[in-house]
Design a protein around this motif. Structure first.
Motif, mmCIF file in Angstrom:
data_model
loop_
_atom_site.group_PDB
_atom_site.id
_atom_site.type_symbol
_atom_site.label_atom_id
_atom_site.label_comp_id
_atom_site.label_asym_id
_atom_site.label_seq_id
_atom_site.Cartn_x
_atom_site.Cartn_y
_atom_site.Cartn_z
ATOM 1 N N ASP A 40 0.872 -1.141 0.116
ATOM 2 C CA ASP A 40 0.031 -0.134 -0.009
ATOM 3 C C ASP A 40 0.781 1.294 -0.016
ATOM 4 N N VAL A 41 1.796 1.390 -0.998
ATOM 5 C CA VAL A 41 2.615 2.356 -1.014
ATOM 6 C C VAL A 41 1.979 3.912 -1.129
ATOM 7 N N SER A 42 1.018 3.967 -1.928
ATOM 8 C CA SER A 42 0.113 5.033 -2.083
ATOM 9 C C SER A 42 -0.512 5.450 -0.761
ATOM 10 N N TRP A 44 1.063 5.498 2.294
ATOM 11 C CA TRP A 44 2.046 6.200 3.288
ATOM 12 C C TRP A 44 1.744 7.262 3.767
ATOM 13 N N LEU A 53 3.631 12.174 -0.467
ATOM 14 C CA LEU A 53 3.079 11.562 -1.993
ATOM 15 C C LEU A 53 3.994 10.247 -2.319
ATOM 16 N N ALA A 54 3.406 9.057 -2.223
ATOM 17 C CA ALA A 54 4.260 7.941 -2.644
ATOM 18 C C ALA A 54 3.456 7.145 -3.582
ATOM 19 N N ARG A 55 4.254 6.509 -4.543
ATOM 20 C CA ARG A 55 3.432 5.610 -5.657
ATOM 21 C C ARG A 55 4.688 4.487 -6.023
ATOM 22 N N THR A 57 6.651 2.171 -8.676
ATOM 23 C CA THR A 57 6.976 2.058 -10.155
ATOM 24 C C THR A 57 7.630 0.640 -10.322
ATOM 25 N N ARG A 63 10.166 3.534 -6.135
ATOM 26 C CA ARG A 63 9.472 4.541 -5.496
ATOM 27 C C ARG A 63 9.990 5.655 -5.539
#
Length: 155
Positions: A40-42, A44, A53-55, A57, A63
């Motif tokens: 669940d990186v988004s 964080w 902001l995190a997403r 890749t 990330r």
């Protein structure tokens, strides 16, 4: 200006010139904590206020993180359920040469002992600033893990 850092591996956590280690016990089980960290990186920014902001890749292997301090990371380890670690590859912070963050998860009763190691190398001024930042990083870790535990208990 963003600069490429030395591409260290997970063993750097044990030998870095600066190692800041923080730990806290939480109620959530290790599997849930690892899921929040690695999958669940988004999510964080909802529990770690230092992350705006995190997403993920590259299928979860990288990330990027925009903000005042910009950086791009590579995930080094996502081993269920005990460890999640990533290396910073590019950063706009002056003086940094290498940086790895490791989240180690150990069962603690029905919950988890979360240990975060911030391992770094850089110029003498960079290392000095990191040591000075210890109290702030400790507070950020404590607040983040507490928020994560609350978030996981509601889910």
């Amino acid at each position: 200006m963003a600069r490429r850092l030395r591409p260290v591996e997970i063993d750097f956590v044990g030998v870095a010139p600066v190692r800041l280690v923080f730990a806290r016990n939480i109620a959530a089980p290790p599997e849930r904590v690892l899921q929040a960290l690695a999958e669940d990186v988004s999510g964080w920014p909802q529990w770690f206020s230092a992350v705006t902001l995190a997403r993920a890749t590259d299928g979860g292997a990288g990330r990027p993180a925009p903000g005042r301090t910009r950086f791009a990371e590579t995930v080094l380890v996502a081993k269920a359920p005990e460890v999640y670690a990533y290396r910073v590859d590019v950063i706009n912070a002056p003086g940094a040469r290498a940086l790895v963050e490791e989240w180690r998860l150990t069962p603690h009763g029905t919950g988890t002992r979360v240990r975060w190691t911030f391992a770094a190398d850089g110029t003498a001024p960079f290392r000095f600033v990191l040591v000075l930042a210890r109290a702030g990083l400790k507070r950020a870790f404590r607040d983040a893990v507490t928020s994560l535990d609350r978030r996981l208990s509601r889910a």
